[in-house]
Design a protein around this motif. Sequence first.
Motif, PDB file in Angstrom:
ATOM      1  N   TYR A 296      16.212  13.303  -5.974  1.00  0.00           N
ATOM      2  CA  TYR A 296      17.655  13.207  -6.186  1.00  0.00           C
ATOM      3  C   TYR A 296      18.382  13.326  -4.846  1.00  0.00           C
ATOM      4  CZ  TYR A 296      16.307  14.094 -11.016  1.00  0.00           C
ATOM      5  OH  TYR A 296      15.704  14.012 -12.254  1.00  0.00           O
ATOM      6  N   THR A 297      19.444  12.591  -4.703  1.00  0.00           N
ATOM      7  CA  THR A 297      20.210  12.586  -3.450  1.00  0.00           C
ATOM      8  C   THR A 297      21.436  13.484  -3.566  1.00  0.00           C
ATOM      9  OG1 THR A 297      21.445  10.627  -4.186  1.00  0.00           O
ATOM     10  CG2 THR A 297      19.458  10.254  -2.885  1.00  0.00           C
ATOM     11  N   LYS A 298      21.815  14.056  -2.429  1.00  0.00           N
ATOM     12  CA  LYS A 298      23.009  14.924  -2.367  1.00  0.00           C
ATOM     13  C   LYS A 298      23.881  14.481  -1.197  1.00  0.00           C
ATOM     14  CE  LYS A 298      24.600  19.680  -1.771  1.00  0.00           C
ATOM     15  NZ  LYS A 298      25.646  19.237  -0.824  1.00  0.00           N
ATOM     16  N   PRO A 299      25.005  13.840  -1.472  1.00  0.00           N
ATOM     17  CA  PRO A 299      25.947  13.518  -0.395  1.00  0.00           C
ATOM     18  C   PRO A 299      26.531  14.804   0.195  1.00  0.00           C
ATOM     19  CG  PRO A 299      26.410  12.248  -2.390  1.00  0.00           C
ATOM     20  CD  PRO A 299      25.451  13.327  -2.770  1.00  0.00           C
ATOM     21  N   LYS A 300      26.915  14.755   1.449  1.00  0.00           N
ATOM     22  CA  LYS A 300      27.477  15.927   2.125  1.00  0.00           C
ATOM     23  C   LYS A 300      28.779  16.359   1.436  1.00  0.00           C
ATOM     24  CE  LYS A 300      28.952  17.611   6.667  1.00  0.00           C
ATOM     25  NZ  LYS A 300      29.145  17.261   8.108  1.00  0.00           N
ATOM     26  N   GLY A 301      28.833  17.628   1.065  1.00  0.00           N
ATOM     27  CA  GLY A 301      30.035  18.182   0.452  1.00  0.00           C
ATOM     28  C   GLY A 301      30.159  17.941  -1.033  1.00  0.00           C
ATOM     29  N   ASP A 302      29.191  17.227  -1.650  1.00  0.00           N
ATOM     30  CA  ASP A 302      29.247  16.929  -3.083  1.00  0.00           C
ATOM     31  C   ASP A 302      28.042  17.527  -3.800  1.00  0.00           C
ATOM     32  OD1 ASP A 302      31.593  15.489  -2.831  1.00  0.00           O
ATOM     33  OD2 ASP A 302      30.549  13.581  -2.501  1.00  0.00           O
ATOM     34  N   MET A 303      28.110  17.512  -5.124  1.00  0.00           N
ATOM     35  CA  MET A 303      26.987  17.956  -5.939  1.00  0.00           C
ATOM     36  C   MET A 303      25.892  16.872  -5.951  1.00  0.00           C
ATOM     37  SD  MET A 303      27.562  20.966  -7.090  1.00  0.00           S
ATOM     38  CE  MET A 303      26.413  21.078  -8.471  1.00  0.00           C
ATOM     39  N   PRO A 304      24.636  17.256  -6.165  1.00  0.00           N
ATOM     40  CA  PRO A 304      23.564  16.249  -6.251  1.00  0.00           C
ATOM     41  C   PRO A 304      23.801  15.276  -7.396  1.00  0.00           C
ATOM     42  CG  PRO A 304      22.657  18.461  -6.021  1.00  0.00           C
ATOM     43  CD  PRO A 304      24.129  18.637  -6.271  1.00  0.00           C
ATOM     44  N   ASP A 305      23.341  14.055  -7.220  1.00  0.00           N
ATOM     45  CA  ASP A 305      23.436  13.029  -8.256  1.00  0.00           C
ATOM     46  C   ASP A 305      22.149  13.055  -9.076  1.00  0.00           C
ATOM     47  OD1 ASP A 305      23.815  10.874  -9.857  1.00  0.00           O
ATOM     48  OD2 ASP A 305      23.836   9.373  -8.261  1.00  0.00           O
ATOM     49  N   PHE A 306      22.225  13.665 -10.274  1.00  0.00           N
ATOM     50  CA  PHE A 306      21.044  13.772 -11.133  1.00  0.00           C
ATOM     51  C   PHE A 306      20.946  12.618 -12.130  1.00  0.00           C
ATOM     52  CE2 PHE A 306      21.750  18.286  -9.947  1.00  0.00           C
ATOM     53  CZ  PHE A 306      20.509  18.523  -9.358  1.00  0.00           C
ATOM     54  N   THR A 307      21.831  11.635 -12.015  1.00  0.00           N
ATOM     55  CA  THR A 307      21.826  10.524 -12.969  1.00  0.00           C
ATOM     56  C   THR A 307      20.958   9.360 -12.524  1.00  0.00           C
ATOM     57  OG1 THR A 307      23.802   9.542 -11.933  1.00  0.00           O
ATOM     58  CG2 THR A 307      24.140  11.126 -13.745  1.00  0.00           C
TER      59      THR A 307
END
Length: 369
Positions: A296-307
């Motif tokens: 799963y990827t996590k953009p800086k400052g955001d929550m991880p994208d679990f979709t």
Amino acid sequence: MSDAQRRIMDIEVEMARTQKNKATMSHLCALKARLAALKRQVIEQQNKKSGGPGEGFEVRATGDARVGFIGFPSVGKSTLLTALTGVYSEAADYEFTTLTCVPGVMTHDGARIQILDLPGIIEGAKDGKGRGRQVIGCARTCDLILLVLDATKPVTHKILIEKELHGFGIRLNQKPPEIYFKKRDRGGLNFQALVKQSVLNKDLVATILREYKITHAEIILRQDCTEDQLIDVIEGNRVYIPCLHVFNKIDKVSRQEMEIFASKLPHFLPISGALGWNIDVLKNKIWEYMHLTRIYTKPKGDMPDFTQPVILRNYKTSVKDFCRRIHKRLMDEFKHALVWGSSAKHFPQIVGSGHMLEDEDVIQVVKRI
């Protein structure tokens, strides 16, 4: 029958009547190498006559991985495709209902897996009978093969299909042998065995190479190898694909018969495509056999994208593999990565490109400024 095919038959007869022992080992190795070279020659001649290499059906690869159904006619491949993907593929009680490749897409654990319902093959498919060369050529491009068998028919059908695939250079549930092979211009044969060999030695290796008219080469054996594995490496056109043996129509046989199959056959899974039995288990087995990993990827400052996970095709893959899956030039700007998950010692862990990721890890890539 061509001259090469006639010579193949003669060699196979001679191999069958030659007793295998130390005295005959050199002769058998030479025959096996000669046989492999002749079979390749026959395939190349057939490709020239047909105007192309026969790579298979023109089905564009989509999704994160590709699975192919292989089996004799009328074993329930079309019904199984519908059960897994919802795509309709004509099914009937007569043979050769499916005459071309019918694709579908199965979604499982965030991955989009392309499923190919291939036409039924017949004995002699590897030699061009029916549409065998197209079917097997398409199977070579798959990440997993489902060998679909009719539970009401003899288990010998499994052996026949495996023989057809083996004759076309497909090695099921095998890993590439740990053999280093390189031709050289001079220097003779440089042979090294890093592990004690039960079959091969320098003289046998030289015998096999002579059949290919190779006198200068470097060969390093990093495992206990057979002469067949060495010939596969020299030929250089083998593919190694995991395979799951799916016994369909189990509603028509007894439980005792299924228990016998399960005790004697590896990679065995009983199902009923028509009744939907064990379909969820089959989906999980497909995932397991292809060694798929979700990152799963996590953009800086955001929550991880679990979709929408990034799907990689090994149990353990490096951060570098992940970056290349995202974009081929991402490593040029790579500084380090932050990782959360089972592969991290603490959260987050700052890692380099060689860090090994595990299933369901979360990663944030930091670029150089």
